[in-house]
Write a protein that holds these residues in place. Sequence first.
Motif, PDB file in Angstrom:
ATOM      1  N   ASP A   1      21.594   7.352  20.036  1.00 23.01           N
ATOM      2  CA  ASP A   1      20.305   6.665  20.165  1.00 23.01           C
ATOM      3  C   ASP A   1      20.474   5.154  20.354  1.00 23.01           C
ATOM      4  O   ASP A   1      19.687   4.343  19.859  1.00 23.01           O
ATOM      5  CB  ASP A   1      19.422   6.931  18.940  1.00 23.01           C
ATOM      6  CG  ASP A   1      18.919   8.366  18.886  1.00 23.01           C
ATOM      7  OD1 ASP A   1      18.994   9.063  19.919  1.00 23.01           O
ATOM      8  OD2 ASP A   1      18.467   8.793  17.809  1.00 23.01           O
ATOM      9  N   GLY A   2      21.534   4.759  21.070  1.00 22.90           N
ATOM     10  CA  GLY A   2      21.775   3.345  21.344  1.00 22.90           C
ATOM     11  C   GLY A   2      22.492   2.597  20.243  1.00 22.90           C
ATOM     12  O   GLY A   2      22.792   1.408  20.409  1.00 22.90           O
TER      13      GLY A   2
ATOM     14  N   CYS B   1      27.688   6.865  10.197  1.00 23.64           N
ATOM     15  CA  CYS B   1      29.015   7.451  10.036  1.00 23.64           C
ATOM     16  C   CYS B   1      30.086   6.539  10.647  1.00 23.64           C
ATOM     17  O   CYS B   1      29.785   5.608  11.399  1.00 23.64           O
ATOM     18  CB  CYS B   1      29.074   8.843  10.659  1.00 23.64           C
ATOM     19  SG  CYS B   1      28.932   8.882  12.460  1.00 23.64           S
ATOM     20  N   ASP B   2      31.326   6.827  10.321  1.00 25.46           N
ATOM     21  CA  ASP B   2      32.454   6.044  10.835  1.00 25.46           C
ATOM     22  C   ASP B   2      32.937   6.555  12.192  1.00 25.46           C
ATOM     23  O   ASP B   2      33.409   5.781  13.028  1.00 25.46           O
ATOM     24  CB  ASP B   2      33.619   6.083   9.840  1.00 25.46           C
ATOM     25  CG  ASP B   2      33.218   5.576   8.470  1.00 25.46           C
ATOM     26  OD1 ASP B   2      32.483   4.563   8.402  1.00 25.46           O
ATOM     27  OD2 ASP B   2      33.638   6.185   7.460  1.00 25.46           O
ATOM     28  N   GLU B   3      32.854   7.860  12.386  1.00 24.55           N
ATOM     29  CA  GLU B   3      33.243   8.500  13.639  1.00 24.55           C
ATOM     30  C   GLU B   3      32.351   9.722  13.841  1.00 24.55           C
ATOM     31  O   GLU B   3      31.806  10.271  12.872  1.00 24.55           O
ATOM     32  CB  GLU B   3      34.705   8.981  13.618  1.00 24.55           C
ATOM     33  CG  GLU B   3      35.741   7.931  13.308  1.00 24.55           C
ATOM     34  CD  GLU B   3      37.149   8.532  13.226  1.00 24.55           C
ATOM     35  OE1 GLU B   3      37.488   9.395  14.079  1.00 24.55           O
ATOM     36  OE2 GLU B   3      37.907   8.154  12.305  1.00 24.55           O
ATOM     37  N   ALA B   4      32.252  10.165  15.089  1.00 26.95           N
ATOM     38  CA  ALA B   4      31.554  11.405  15.392  1.00 26.95           C
ATOM     39  C   ALA B   4      32.163  11.985  16.663  1.00 26.95           C
ATOM     40  O   ALA B   4      32.680  11.255  17.507  1.00 26.95           O
ATOM     41  CB  ALA B   4      30.056  11.178  15.569  1.00 26.95           C
TER      42      ALA B   4
ATOM     43  N   MET C   1      22.462  17.838   7.086  1.00 26.52           N
ATOM     44  CA  MET C   1      22.476  16.377   7.165  1.00 26.52           C
ATOM     45  C   MET C   1      21.274  15.904   7.971  1.00 26.52           C
ATOM     46  O   MET C   1      20.892  16.547   8.961  1.00 26.52           O
ATOM     47  CB  MET C   1      23.758  15.888   7.858  1.00 26.52           C
ATOM     48  CG  MET C   1      25.028  16.138   7.080  1.00 26.52           C
ATOM     49  SD  MET C   1      26.499  15.696   8.061  1.00 26.52           S
ATOM     50  CE  MET C   1      26.585  17.112   9.181  1.00 26.52           C
ATOM     51  N   PRO C   2      20.685  14.765   7.603  1.00 26.92           N
ATOM     52  CA  PRO C   2      19.603  14.193   8.411  1.00 26.92           C
ATOM     53  C   PRO C   2      20.181  13.479   9.618  1.00 26.92           C
ATOM     54  O   PRO C   2      21.378  13.165   9.670  1.00 26.92           O
ATOM     55  CB  PRO C   2      18.946  13.209   7.440  1.00 26.92           C
ATOM     56  CG  PRO C   2      20.076  12.757   6.561  1.00 26.92           C
ATOM     57  CD  PRO C   2      20.956  13.971   6.390  1.00 26.92           C
ATOM     58  N   ARG C   3      19.332  13.174  10.601  1.00 26.46           N
ATOM     59  CA  ARG C   3      19.804  12.512  11.818  1.00 26.46           C
ATOM     60  C   ARG C   3      20.456  11.167  11.529  1.00 26.46           C
ATOM     61  O   ARG C   3      21.407  10.773  12.209  1.00 26.46           O
ATOM     62  CB  ARG C   3      18.651  12.344  12.810  1.00 26.46           C
ATOM     63  CG  ARG C   3      17.520  11.451  12.303  1.00 26.46           C
ATOM     64  CD  ARG C   3      16.308  11.477  13.216  1.00 26.46           C
ATOM     65  NE  ARG C   3      16.570  10.873  14.531  1.00 26.46           N
ATOM     66  CZ  ARG C   3      15.716  10.925  15.549  1.00 26.46           C
ATOM     67  NH1 ARG C   3      14.557  11.568  15.406  1.00 26.46           N
ATOM     68  NH2 ARG C   3      15.992  10.348  16.693  1.00 26.46           N
ATOM     69  N   GLU C   4      19.956  10.459  10.507  1.00 23.21           N
ATOM     70  CA  GLU C   4      20.485   9.124  10.244  1.00 23.21           C
ATOM     71  C   GLU C   4      21.921   9.145   9.722  1.00 23.21           C
ATOM     72  O   GLU C   4      22.591   8.106   9.683  1.00 23.21           O
ATOM     73  CB  GLU C   4      19.585   8.346   9.281  1.00 23.21           C
ATOM     74  CG  GLU C   4      19.395   8.980   7.914  1.00 23.21           C
ATOM     75  CD  GLU C   4      18.136   9.846   7.845  1.00 23.21           C
ATOM     76  OE1 GLU C   4      17.584   9.970   6.735  1.00 23.21           O
ATOM     77  OE2 GLU C   4      17.730  10.395   8.895  1.00 23.21           O
TER      78      GLU C   4
END
Length: 324
Positions: A270-271, A251-254, A243-246
């Motif tokens: 990243d803010g 996403c909905d959750e992490a 997966m890319p960083r974006e």
Amino acid sequence: MAHKPSQLIWHNGHFVPWWEAKVHVLTHGLHYGSSVFEGIRAYATDKGAAIFRLRDHVERLFESARIHRMQIPYSQDDLFDACKQIIRVNRLTNGAYLRPIVFRGYGEYALAPSPQLPIEVAIAATEMGAYLGAEGLERGVDACISSWQRPAANTFPTMAKAGGNYLNSSQISMEAQRHGYQEGIALGTDGMLSEGGGENVFLVKKGVLYTPPTSAAILTGITRDTVMTLAQELGYEVRQQTMPREALYVCDEAFFTGTACEITPIRSIDGLTIGNGSRGPITHELQDLFFGLVKGKLADRFGWLDYVGGGEIEVEHDLHSALA
């Protein structure tokens, strides 16, 4: 990860006082990072302290040692029993964090050490709270993408949980904290998501869980495997894919997973706020199942808990005197 020293450490088959568990300053593992280790949690349950996935951790310790050609002078059963004993002898009835470590000892400077160089083994057990803070388990933590990358597959073996590997992790975590975040997340040499400084990473999108694959230079975490198992039992699809960083930005959750951090939500990256800026519903559901299981509130249907048991541990007479 603050901890309170306990009384005794298991070192090369013997219990020694905490402050006397020492090695020579010319120890090979100190100079060249030739150590492998594990982090293992024990939880307080109604049946006493129980160690979570102990055999899986000990097995991985031996695999890490094999990768680095270190012959551990004890059997897996020896270390399995020693982990239980160190909790009992220190009376850590409220749970504990265990740190077994195997390292090349004192003897020579050679980068390619001789087979005669001693292999030392130690196991410490201490009390420890939430790795990323107690509030983080509910409210989540702020993370960033690190400027440091994980190493390429042909540089050094990331499958091993080795001390030398964690210099990279330290740079990731220190950089993040300098900039006001609790943790950093590294990309691989391909620019795709890898893992946190000391944790695996999951994200949730439209009810599906995603996590970077083993090819992304990650440590194949035992808590990571636990979460995948529990998520599938709850009926969620789990995909291991690059997966890319974006992907984190949308996403909905992490959340992070690991023995130390357990299951810790990520509230921003990243803010940018993730979801509602706190623990998401699927993360919450997984936490409830995980903590219910490890604390003995739910049936241990996977055989993941090893109860420490009671009884006195025989300790040398002079050691009793030293601790008096």
